[in-house]
Design an enzyme around this catalytic site. Sequence first.
Site, PDB file in Angstrom:
ATOM      1  N   HIS A 104      67.351 -25.568 -51.610  1.00  0.00           N
ATOM      2  CA  HIS A 104      66.007 -24.997 -51.606  1.00  0.00           C
ATOM      3  C   HIS A 104      65.264 -25.368 -50.322  1.00  0.00           C
ATOM      4  O   HIS A 104      65.683 -26.269 -49.582  1.00  0.00           O
ATOM      5  CB  HIS A 104      65.201 -25.487 -52.810  1.00  0.00           C
ATOM      6  N   LYS A 115      59.856 -27.880 -51.597  1.00  0.00           N
ATOM      7  CA  LYS A 115      60.017 -27.961 -53.051  1.00  0.00           C
ATOM      8  C   LYS A 115      59.784 -29.397 -53.507  1.00  0.00           C
ATOM      9  O   LYS A 115      60.296 -30.344 -52.908  1.00  0.00           O
ATOM     10  CB  LYS A 115      61.413 -27.484 -53.458  1.00  0.00           C
TER      11      LYS A 115
END
Length: 266
Positions: free
Chosen positions: A155, A159
Amino acid sequence: MKEIKVIIAGPRGRMGHEAVLLMERTEHFNLVAAVDYKHGGEKISDLPGMPALHAPIYADLHTCLDEVEADVLLDLTTPEVGKQHVTLAVERGLRSVIGTTGFTEEELARLTENAKEKAVGTIIAPNFAIGAVLMMKFSQMAAKYFQDVEVIELHHDQKLDAPSGTAVKTVELIRQNRESKQQGHPNEVEQLAGARGANVDGIHIHSVRLPGLIAHQEVMFGGDGQMLTVRHDSFNRASFMSGVKLSIETVMNLDHLVYGLENIID
């Protein structure tokens, strides 16, 4: 289709911005308010890059619910705030679609019981991308035939939680079709702490955080003389909007909590 009145919590985030655009282009969605603690008293159209929608922005959800009539709360905030918002929504009898992750098993159990008691529809979705949901379902199917498996999730570097809710949900589904087993050599030693990643019932999860990534996951199954890899990639946040739309429409007909989009797609 009957009009659905929606409140968006977290409109300035990247997911929130895409959700506002979804409201604009979907005829039966009506964005009636938003929640953003930095911009209370303004309108959606006042925010940079937003369409000409004049829904009022409230600094907190309590005040918003006191003043606005809505059908669904769409929460795209942070794990901490999302937990507060879904709890309040259930208490108020407001249907909600929650896109934040990080819920513990105990928190989910409590919310499930409360939603059942109040008969209020609630959807908590670790991932809104339909392709990601199918990846999880395919992985669950494969686990029946491949017991050796590891998960790698990748990701963007902003995040907040690791591992991702998608990875945790994937492992939960795999465990339903897999005997408990410690992956790797029983006597393996980590020369550096954490080298083998998180460990859930013997299944290792590895988290990567880098700029340039959006949301990606691969589930690797190993067998004698063969490998099976199930992978999904989201290249932009528009990939999540089909799942957001489906969730908002579906939650209108629920009277309980559903965790994961795999439980609402055929």
